[in-house]
Scaffold this motif. Structure first.
Motif, PDB file in Angstrom:
ATOM      1  N   GLU A 117       0.861  -1.180   0.000  1.00  0.00           N
ATOM      2  CA  GLU A 117       0.000   0.000   0.000  1.00  0.00           C
ATOM      3  C   GLU A 117       0.896   1.229   0.000  1.00  0.00           C
ATOM      4  O   GLU A 117       1.497   1.572   1.018  1.00  0.00           O
ATOM      5  CB  GLU A 117      -0.951  -0.031   1.200  1.00  0.00           C
ATOM      6  CG  GLU A 117      -1.888  -1.240   1.151  1.00  0.00           C
ATOM      7  CD  GLU A 117      -2.816  -1.348   2.357  1.00  0.00           C
ATOM      8  OE1 GLU A 117      -2.772  -0.451   3.235  1.00  0.00           O
ATOM      9  OE2 GLU A 117      -3.584  -2.320   2.420  1.00  0.00           O
ATOM     10  N   ILE A 119       1.094   5.052  -0.479  1.00  0.00           N
ATOM     11  CA  ILE A 119       0.254   6.249  -0.453  1.00  0.00           C
ATOM     12  C   ILE A 119       1.123   7.468  -0.157  1.00  0.00           C
ATOM     13  O   ILE A 119       1.548   7.676   0.985  1.00  0.00           O
ATOM     14  CB  ILE A 119      -0.858   6.113   0.609  1.00  0.00           C
ATOM     15  CG1 ILE A 119      -1.692   4.864   0.316  1.00  0.00           C
ATOM     16  CG2 ILE A 119      -1.730   7.355   0.631  1.00  0.00           C
ATOM     17  CD1 ILE A 119      -2.779   4.588   1.324  1.00  0.00           C
ATOM     18  N   ASP A 121       2.284  11.564   0.250  1.00  0.00           N
ATOM     19  CA  ASP A 121       1.684  12.709   0.935  1.00  0.00           C
ATOM     20  C   ASP A 121       0.668  13.381   0.013  1.00  0.00           C
ATOM     21  O   ASP A 121       0.872  13.451  -1.209  1.00  0.00           O
ATOM     22  CB  ASP A 121       2.766  13.728   1.324  1.00  0.00           C
ATOM     23  CG  ASP A 121       3.699  13.185   2.398  1.00  0.00           C
ATOM     24  OD1 ASP A 121       3.292  12.240   3.104  1.00  0.00           O
ATOM     25  OD2 ASP A 121       4.832  13.691   2.506  1.00  0.00           O
ATOM     26  N   ARG A 185      -8.706   1.487   6.303  1.00  0.00           N
ATOM     27  CA  ARG A 185      -7.321   1.983   6.263  1.00  0.00           C
ATOM     28  C   ARG A 185      -7.193   3.114   5.238  1.00  0.00           C
ATOM     29  O   ARG A 185      -6.535   4.126   5.491  1.00  0.00           O
ATOM     30  CB  ARG A 185      -6.347   0.855   5.922  1.00  0.00           C
ATOM     31  CG  ARG A 185      -6.094  -0.123   7.032  1.00  0.00           C
ATOM     32  CD  ARG A 185      -4.833  -0.939   6.804  1.00  0.00           C
ATOM     33  NE  ARG A 185      -4.801  -1.632   5.523  1.00  0.00           N
ATOM     34  CZ  ARG A 185      -5.392  -2.809   5.288  1.00  0.00           C
ATOM     35  NH1 ARG A 185      -6.069  -3.406   6.257  1.00  0.00           N
ATOM     36  NH2 ARG A 185      -5.292  -3.383   4.119  1.00  0.00           N
ATOM     37  N   ARG A 188      -8.921   6.326   6.458  1.00  0.00           N
ATOM     38  CA  ARG A 188      -8.142   6.993   7.522  1.00  0.00           C
ATOM     39  C   ARG A 188      -6.967   7.769   6.945  1.00  0.00           C
ATOM     40  O   ARG A 188      -6.518   8.756   7.539  1.00  0.00           O
ATOM     41  CB  ARG A 188      -7.649   5.965   8.546  1.00  0.00           C
ATOM     42  CG  ARG A 188      -8.724   5.433   9.472  1.00  0.00           C
ATOM     43  CD  ARG A 188      -8.113   4.782  10.708  1.00  0.00           C
ATOM     44  NE  ARG A 188      -7.175   3.720  10.363  1.00  0.00           N
ATOM     45  CZ  ARG A 188      -7.498   2.449  10.218  1.00  0.00           C
ATOM     46  NH1 ARG A 188      -8.760   2.071  10.366  1.00  0.00           N
ATOM     47  NH2 ARG A 188      -6.582   1.545   9.926  1.00  0.00           N
ATOM     48  N   LYS A 189      -6.460   7.310   5.802  1.00  0.00           N
ATOM     49  CA  LYS A 189      -5.315   7.980   5.178  1.00  0.00           C
ATOM     50  C   LYS A 189      -5.740   9.057   4.191  1.00  0.00           C
ATOM     51  O   LYS A 189      -4.916   9.592   3.448  1.00  0.00           O
ATOM     52  CB  LYS A 189      -4.429   6.938   4.491  1.00  0.00           C
ATOM     53  CG  LYS A 189      -3.759   5.997   5.494  1.00  0.00           C
ATOM     54  CD  LYS A 189      -2.876   4.972   4.820  1.00  0.00           C
ATOM     55  CE  LYS A 189      -2.220   4.054   5.848  1.00  0.00           C
ATOM     56  NZ  LYS A 189      -1.337   3.029   5.217  1.00  0.00           N
TER      57      LYS A 189
END
Length: 362
Positions: A117, A119, A121, A185, A188-189
């Motif tokens: 995963e 991801i 910024d 998840r 939340r990100k």
């Protein structure tokens, strides 16, 4: 075992609505040999013991949805068969030992080193290619991600499994737990959108009804400024994966992308909403191999009548049809320069390809 309220609802709906016209039975070997949807529903409603027997028999169904697509009265028998599988697993009346290779494929897709995963910024959108596309078409997967990153440097990449196999086999709670964990998840990100390349992943995410926006990569590419490769095919026929028979927008975007390359599309008799299963649907080949072969033969026969190669947008369909008929993935055709359509990738190279995509994503 006691029948759940949900199963009883689906059985009763089919029993009430099906007019026993026989249309679906002429298209499906499973129904031709098992009986009409109304007869199956009434049998399951007659007793808990009969419901168990019918639930076990549901594993011979490809759950492709053609019966519902051609039904003149919206009896929706495919919903009944899917719920029968849930009943079989909830009550532990059907063992899934034969399906272990498929379930293991799912488990590996959710673990290191295949899981990843990434991801960055400020990322709000991620590309989710699924399990099989990186395994079968690693170059197309990487090029697609590069195009997305060029347009959106904060684009993320999620290499994981949507747990469709568990859902398909009736392991409803296992599927919901795994997918909820993944979606939570991402939320939340700060992720707002998922770009899907796999039709199964696309539908699985949409049916989960999360707050995330689910967008097909074919829609995104349709409006992207990328330079496709010069195609090695001038005419193709399109196999629409059965899981997205109701995704009319996706059908259009794929054909538009092909036509933008100057490729002429020759349609098979059964296409779009009334497409045929490739044979992989419902993992029927683990339970009734003859039924899976039946679907494959029907699809390939229709393709042969067009006299041109087949193109699809499901890597699983390529894998199931490509050994017997020239079958290309549309992303390969758009993005990877080839002289000919390659044969599907075989074990263990499919697993190796997934690792290559994961560790060379940049």
């Amino acid at each position: 075992m006691p029948v759940s309220k949900q199963l009883k609802k689906e059985l009763q709906h089919t029993a009430d609505e099906c007019i026993d016209c026989g249309k679906c039975m002429t298209k499906c070997r499973f129904l031709a040999e098992s009986g009409s949807p109304v007869s199956i529903a009434l049998r399951a409603l007659s007793s808990d013991e009969d419901a168990d027997s019918v639930a076990i028999r549901s594993y011979a169904c490809s759950t492709c949805g053609l019966c519902s697509a051609i039904c003149p009265v919206a009896a929706e028998p495919d919903r009944m068969f899917k719920e029968l599988r849930n009943h079989a697993q909830t009550n532990a009346i059907f063992r899934l030992d034969k399906y272990e290779p498929l379930l293991n494929y799912e488990r590996l897709g959710q673990r290191f080193p295949f899981k990843g995963e990434f991801i960055p910024d400020n990322c709000t959108t991620v590309f989710f290619p699924g399990c099989t596309l990186p395994a079968m078409h690693p170059d197309a997967t990487r090029i697609t991600y590069k195009i997305l990153k060029r347009e959106d440097p904060a684009m993320g990449l999620i290499l994981n499994c949507c747990s469709k196999p568990s859902k398909m086999l009736g392991r409803k709670s296992r599927h919901e737990e795994a997918l909820a964990g993944l979606i939570n998840r991402l939320e939340r990100k700060g992720i707002k959108k998922i770009l899907t390349a796999c039709p199964n992943c696309h539908v699985t995410f949409k049916e989960f009804n999360s707050k995330l926006e689910i967008i097909s990569i074919y829609k995104r590419l349709r409006f992207s400024k990328f330079i496709p490769v010069r195609p090695n095919l001038k005419e193709v026929t399109v196999h629409d994966p059965c899981v997205i028979r109701d995704e009319t927008e996706m059908h259009k975007h794929v054909r538009t992308l092909l036509k933008s390359l100057g490729i002429r599309v020759v349609e098979m008799r059964h296409n779009r909403k009334k497409t045929l299963c490739c044979g992989e649907g419902g993992a029927t080949h683990f339970y009734r191999k003859a039924y899976a072969k039946y679907w494959s033969r029907k699809r390939i026969t229709e393709a042969q009548r067009t006299g041109v190669p087949m193109v699809t947008y499901c890597a699983g369909c390529v894998n199931f049809l490509g050994f017997k008929y020239p079958t290309a993935h549309v992303l390969d055709l758009l993005l990877v320069k080839r002289k000919r359509i390659p044969k599907p990738v075989v074990f263990p190279f499919n697993y190796l390809n997934r690792l290559i995509v994961r560790f060379s994503r940049r």
